[in-house]
Design a protein around this motif. Sequence first.
Motif, PDB file in Angstrom:
ATOM      1  N   SER A  14      17.766 106.661 -28.192  1.00 51.63           N
ATOM      2  CA  SER A  14      17.328 105.841 -29.333  1.00 51.63           C
ATOM      3  C   SER A  14      16.401 106.591 -30.283  1.00 51.63           C
ATOM      4  O   SER A  14      16.211 106.172 -31.422  1.00 51.63           O
ATOM      5  CB  SER A  14      16.635 104.568 -28.835  1.00 51.63           C
ATOM      6  N   GLU A  15      15.826 107.713 -29.822  1.00 50.55           N
ATOM      7  CA  GLU A  15      14.973 108.534 -30.684  1.00 50.55           C
ATOM      8  C   GLU A  15      15.746 109.683 -31.322  1.00 50.55           C
ATOM      9  O   GLU A  15      15.168 110.515 -32.015  1.00 50.55           O
ATOM     10  CB  GLU A  15      13.794 109.071 -29.875  1.00 50.55           C
ATOM     11  N   GLY A  16      17.060 109.753 -31.054  1.00 54.67           N
ATOM     12  CA  GLY A  16      17.893 110.787 -31.649  1.00 54.67           C
ATOM     13  C   GLY A  16      17.926 112.095 -30.876  1.00 54.67           C
ATOM     14  O   GLY A  16      18.490 113.070 -31.355  1.00 54.67           O
ATOM     15  N   GLN A  17      17.317 112.134 -29.682  1.00 51.00           N
ATOM     16  CA  GLN A  17      17.340 113.344 -28.868  1.00 51.00           C
ATOM     17  C   GLN A  17      18.615 113.387 -28.037  1.00 51.00           C
ATOM     18  O   GLN A  17      19.045 112.370 -27.490  1.00 51.00           O
ATOM     19  CB  GLN A  17      16.133 113.398 -27.937  1.00 51.00           C
ATOM     20  N   THR A  18      19.199 114.557 -27.922  1.00 54.64           N
ATOM     21  CA  THR A  18      20.409 114.742 -27.141  1.00 54.64           C
ATOM     22  C   THR A  18      20.043 114.983 -25.683  1.00 54.64           C
ATOM     23  O   THR A  18      19.194 115.827 -25.384  1.00 54.64           O
ATOM     24  CB  THR A  18      21.231 115.913 -27.679  1.00 54.64           C
TER      25      THR A  18
END
Length: 66
Positions: A14-18
Amino acid sequence: MQPTLGRIVHFKDSEGQTQAAVVVYVNPDTEGMVNLGVWNEYGKQFNAVNVRQGDGVEQWSWPPRV
């Protein structure tokens, strides 16, 4: 390419981290929707259920080939 059990994929949180993930279930009634076992950057495992394929947040994608 269709997802199958045990395949390594990427999950964008949800924070855009892979994050690294493994396919643990493939929903046969949908195209590309899976359940994942996901590991965060600290090695803590969590589950992601009914995840669609794509490049957005809370979606899975194939790792790039190098």
